[in-house]
Design a protein around this motif. Structure first.
Motif, PDB file in Angstrom:
ATOM      1  N   VAL A  61       0.875  -1.300   0.085  1.00 36.72           N
ATOM      2  CA  VAL A  61       0.067   0.171   0.010  1.00 36.72           C
ATOM      3  C   VAL A  61       1.341   1.327   0.126  1.00 36.72           C
ATOM      4  O   VAL A  61       1.730   1.294   0.679  1.00 36.72           O
ATOM      5  CB  VAL A  61      -1.097  -0.144   1.166  1.00 36.72           C
ATOM      6  N   LEU A  62       0.577   2.171  -1.538  1.00 38.39           N
ATOM      7  CA  LEU A  62       1.495   3.494  -1.222  1.00 38.39           C
ATOM      8  C   LEU A  62       1.318   4.185  -0.353  1.00 38.39           C
ATOM      9  O   LEU A  62       0.270   4.682  -1.362  1.00 38.39           O
ATOM     10  CB  LEU A  62       2.103   3.399  -2.447  1.00 38.39           C
ATOM     11  N   PRO A  63       2.408   5.184   0.149  1.00 40.42           N
ATOM     12  CA  PRO A  63       1.637   6.221   0.282  1.00 40.42           C
ATOM     13  C   PRO A  63       1.235   7.435   0.141  1.00 40.42           C
ATOM     14  O   PRO A  63       1.582   7.473  -0.924  1.00 40.42           O
ATOM     15  CB  PRO A  63       1.795   6.891   2.185  1.00 40.42           C
ATOM     16  N   ILE A  64       0.154   8.640   0.560  1.00 41.64           N
ATOM     17  CA  ILE A  64       0.097   9.520   0.048  1.00 41.64           C
ATOM     18  C   ILE A  64       1.354  10.596   0.644  1.00 41.64           C
ATOM     19  O   ILE A  64       0.745  11.019   1.424  1.00 41.64           O
ATOM     20  CB  ILE A  64      -1.433  10.751  -0.007  1.00 41.64           C
ATOM     21  N   ASP A  65       2.778  10.620  -0.483  1.00 43.54           N
ATOM     22  CA  ASP A  65       2.937  11.601   0.540  1.00 43.54           C
ATOM     23  C   ASP A  65       3.063  12.888  -0.416  1.00 43.54           C
ATOM     24  O   ASP A  65       2.576  13.108  -1.028  1.00 43.54           O
ATOM     25  CB  ASP A  65       4.706  10.928   0.126  1.00 43.54           C
ATOM     26  N   GLN A  66       3.749  13.927   0.053  1.00 42.21           N
ATOM     27  CA  GLN A  66       4.051  15.197  -0.833  1.00 42.21           C
ATOM     28  C   GLN A  66       4.395  14.591  -2.070  1.00 42.21           C
ATOM     29  O   GLN A  66       4.251  15.783  -3.037  1.00 42.21           O
ATOM     30  CB  GLN A  66       5.011  15.607  -0.163  1.00 42.21           C
ATOM     31  N   ASP A  67       5.117  13.964  -3.084  1.00 40.03           N
ATOM     32  CA  ASP A  67       5.345  14.142  -4.132  1.00 40.03           C
ATOM     33  C   ASP A  67       4.347  13.346  -5.025  1.00 40.03           C
ATOM     34  O   ASP A  67       3.460  14.005  -5.956  1.00 40.03           O
ATOM     35  CB  ASP A  67       6.232  12.500  -4.691  1.00 40.03           C
ATOM     36  N   VAL A  68       2.928  12.674  -4.372  1.00 41.94           N
ATOM     37  CA  VAL A  68       2.200  11.954  -4.688  1.00 41.94           C
ATOM     38  C   VAL A  68       1.478  13.520  -4.489  1.00 41.94           C
ATOM     39  O   VAL A  68       0.073  13.992  -5.559  1.00 41.94           O
ATOM     40  CB  VAL A  68       0.916  10.949  -3.853  1.00 41.94           C
ATOM     41  N   LEU A  69       0.691  14.027  -3.088  1.00 41.60           N
ATOM     42  CA  LEU A  69       0.178  15.363  -3.694  1.00 41.60           C
ATOM     43  C   LEU A  69       0.451  16.422  -4.114  1.00 41.60           C
ATOM     44  O   LEU A  69      -0.266  16.746  -5.578  1.00 41.60           O
ATOM     45  CB  LEU A  69       0.124  15.987  -2.034  1.00 41.60           C
ATOM     46  N   ASP A  70       1.712  16.949  -4.595  1.00 41.76           N
ATOM     47  CA  ASP A  70       1.777  17.348  -5.991  1.00 41.76           C
ATOM     48  C   ASP A  70       1.782  17.205  -6.975  1.00 41.76           C
ATOM     49  O   ASP A  70       1.569  18.532  -7.903  1.00 41.76           O
ATOM     50  CB  ASP A  70       3.930  18.055  -5.136  1.00 41.76           C
ATOM     51  N   LYS A  71       2.016  15.854  -7.179  1.00 41.42           N
ATOM     52  CA  LYS A  71       1.449  15.280  -8.947  1.00 41.42           C
ATOM     53  C   LYS A  71      -0.006  15.515  -8.655  1.00 41.42           C
ATOM     54  O   LYS A  71      -0.461  16.229 -10.411  1.00 41.42           O
ATOM     55  CB  LYS A  71       2.145  13.863  -8.997  1.00 41.42           C
ATOM     56  N   ALA A  72      -0.430  15.463  -8.465  1.00 41.49           N
ATOM     57  CA  ALA A  72      -1.505  14.993  -8.159  1.00 41.49           C
ATOM     58  C   ALA A  72      -2.838  16.628  -8.513  1.00 41.49           C
ATOM     59  O   ALA A  72      -3.658  16.891  -9.220  1.00 41.49           O
ATOM     60  CB  ALA A  72      -2.495  14.958  -6.695  1.00 41.49           C
ATOM     61  N   VAL A  73      -2.373  17.629  -7.325  1.00 40.12           N
ATOM     62  CA  VAL A  73      -2.541  19.213  -8.090  1.00 40.12           C
ATOM     63  C   VAL A  73      -1.928  19.581  -9.763  1.00 40.12           C
ATOM     64  O   VAL A  73      -2.820  19.549 -10.412  1.00 40.12           O
ATOM     65  CB  VAL A  73      -1.206  20.711  -6.534  1.00 40.12           C
ATOM     66  N   THR A  74      -0.910  18.768  -9.894  1.00 39.29           N
ATOM     67  CA  THR A  74      -0.693  19.114 -10.942  1.00 39.29           C
ATOM     68  C   THR A  74      -1.617  18.516 -12.219  1.00 39.29           C
ATOM     69  O   THR A  74      -1.962  19.093 -13.101  1.00 39.29           O
ATOM     70  CB  THR A  74       0.574  18.629 -11.895  1.00 39.29           C
ATOM     71  N   LEU A  75      -2.221  16.685 -11.910  1.00 41.35           N
ATOM     72  CA  LEU A  75      -2.641  16.496 -12.923  1.00 41.35           C
ATOM     73  C   LEU A  75      -4.544  17.028 -12.762  1.00 41.35           C
ATOM     74  O   LEU A  75      -5.107  17.502 -14.081  1.00 41.35           O
ATOM     75  CB  LEU A  75      -3.098  15.348 -12.604  1.00 41.35           C
ATOM     76  N   ARG A  76      -4.645  18.308 -11.413  1.00 43.20           N
ATOM     77  CA  ARG A  76      -5.953  18.507 -11.461  1.00 43.20           C
ATOM     78  C   ARG A  76      -6.061  19.536 -12.015  1.00 43.20           C
ATOM     79  O   ARG A  76      -7.284  20.269 -12.397  1.00 43.20           O
ATOM     80  CB  ARG A  76      -6.182  18.180 -10.116  1.00 43.20           C
ATOM     81  N   GLN A  77      -4.444  19.909 -12.003  1.00 42.06           N
ATOM     82  CA  GLN A  77      -4.784  21.852 -13.043  1.00 42.06           C
ATOM     83  C   GLN A  77      -4.635  21.683 -14.015  1.00 42.06           C
ATOM     84  O   GLN A  77      -5.093  22.597 -15.396  1.00 42.06           O
ATOM     85  CB  GLN A  77      -3.666  22.199 -12.323  1.00 42.06           C
ATOM     86  N   GLN A  78      -4.629  20.521 -14.934  1.00 46.37           N
ATOM     87  CA  GLN A  78      -5.017  20.108 -16.553  1.00 46.37           C
ATOM     88  C   GLN A  78      -5.609  20.266 -17.029  1.00 46.37           C
ATOM     89  O   GLN A  78      -6.256  20.329 -18.252  1.00 46.37           O
ATOM     90  CB  GLN A  78      -3.723  19.010 -16.583  1.00 46.37           C
ATOM     91  N   ARG A  79      -6.679  19.058 -16.114  1.00 46.45           N
ATOM     92  CA  ARG A  79      -7.886  18.836 -16.657  1.00 46.45           C
ATOM     93  C   ARG A  79      -8.774  18.471 -15.463  1.00 46.45           C
ATOM     94  O   ARG A  79      -8.515  17.819 -14.244  1.00 46.45           O
ATOM     95  CB  ARG A  79      -7.613  17.454 -17.935  1.00 46.45           C
ATOM     96  N   ARG A  80      -9.774  18.806 -15.528  1.00 45.32           N
ATOM     97  CA  ARG A  80     -11.336  17.791 -14.435  1.00 45.32           C
ATOM     98  C   ARG A  80     -11.590  17.177 -14.398  1.00 45.32           C
ATOM     99  O   ARG A  80     -11.378  16.056 -14.904  1.00 45.32           O
ATOM    100  CB  ARG A  80     -12.551  18.143 -14.742  1.00 45.32           C
ATOM    101  N   MET A  81     -10.719  16.067 -12.981  1.00 51.75           N
ATOM    102  CA  MET A  81     -10.865  14.817 -12.974  1.00 51.75           C
ATOM    103  C   MET A  81     -11.308  14.543 -11.002  1.00 51.75           C
ATOM    104  O   MET A  81     -10.450  15.890 -10.926  1.00 51.75           O
ATOM    105  CB  MET A  81      -9.493  14.176 -13.064  1.00 51.75           C
ATOM    106  N   THR A  82     -11.415  13.438 -10.431  1.00 51.93           N
ATOM    107  CA  THR A  82     -11.635  13.346  -9.350  1.00 51.93           C
ATOM    108  C   THR A  82     -10.099  13.502  -8.577  1.00 51.93           C
ATOM    109  O   THR A  82      -9.737  13.211  -9.283  1.00 51.93           O
ATOM    110  CB  THR A  82     -12.539  11.843  -8.925  1.00 51.93           C
ATOM    111  N   LEU A  83     -10.859  13.348  -7.337  1.00 54.32           N
ATOM    112  CA  LEU A  83      -9.237  13.272  -6.226  1.00 54.32           C
ATOM    113  C   LEU A  83      -8.963  12.424  -6.167  1.00 54.32           C
ATOM    114  O   LEU A  83      -7.577  11.901  -6.038  1.00 54.32           O
ATOM    115  CB  LEU A  83     -10.106  13.997  -5.137  1.00 54.32           C
ATOM    116  N   GLY A  84      -9.566  11.248  -6.228  1.00 52.72           N
ATOM    117  CA  GLY A  84      -9.579   9.861  -6.219  1.00 52.72           C
ATOM    118  C   GLY A  84      -8.555   9.721  -7.205  1.00 52.72           C
ATOM    119  O   GLY A  84      -7.779   8.519  -7.395  1.00 52.72           O
ATOM    120  N   ASP A  85      -9.453   9.946  -8.581  1.00 53.04           N
ATOM    121  CA  ASP A  85      -8.107   9.631  -9.574  1.00 53.04           C
ATOM    122  C   ASP A  85      -6.796  10.192  -9.760  1.00 53.04           C
ATOM    123  O   ASP A  85      -6.019   9.210 -10.153  1.00 53.04           O
ATOM    124  CB  ASP A  85      -9.504   9.494 -10.971  1.00 53.04           C
ATOM    125  N   ALA A  86      -7.606  11.623  -9.088  1.00 55.15           N
ATOM    126  CA  ALA A  86      -5.764  12.093  -9.564  1.00 55.15           C
ATOM    127  C   ALA A  86      -4.844  11.503  -8.727  1.00 55.15           C
ATOM    128  O   ALA A  86      -3.735  11.177  -8.894  1.00 55.15           O
ATOM    129  CB  ALA A  86      -6.312  14.264  -9.048  1.00 55.15           C
TER     130      ALA A  86
END
Length: 126
Positions: A61-86
């Motif tokens: 089980v891979l954690p939600i660390d700062q790198d994952v958070l930062d990448k998820a922010v970038t993805l959501r800035q590019q296109r609308r997607m659910t938080l879970g998918d991001a």
């Protein structure tokens, strides 16, 4: 490989023996998001919960660390997607893992993300 929540759920169904074999042949990793999505389902039976907990004990089980958070922010800035998918996509990208999902359309726009749909009838040739 990072296994998405929908694949975990499909694999628990009797008609998906091939999918269970595919997962068993690998060392599966999952996002912490999938852990919450699967075990947190409000209509989960005790038998299903036991099965899923067993699956998560043999998975990484891979954690939600700062790198994952930062990448998820970038993805959501590019296109609308659910938080879970991001968060799931970001986990796969940060850890450089292919994402195994049946919801490929939700992620197909992400250039650096390798997608695998083992439920696609043309797989593995697709």
């Amino acid at each position: 490989m990072l296994i998405d929540s929908n694949i975990i759920i499909y694999a628990s169904q009797p008609e998906h023996a091939r999918l269970r074999e595919f997962i068993a042949a690998k060392v599966p990793a999952v996002s912490a998001v999938s852990y919450v999505e699967v075990l947190g389902y409000h209509e989960l039976t005790a038998t299903e919960e036991s099965l899923f907990r067993e699956f998560f004990t043999v998975s990484t089980v891979l954690p939600i660390d700062q790198d994952v958070l930062d990448k998820a922010v970038t993805l959501r800035q590019q296109r609308r997607m659910t938080l879970g998918d991001a968060l799931v996509a970001a986990t796969a990208l940060v850890h450089r893992l292919p994402l195994v999902t049946h919801n490929v359309d939700d992620f197909a726009w992400i250039d650096d993300l390798t997608l695998v749909d083992p439920l696609d009838p043309t797989w593995p040739s697709s």
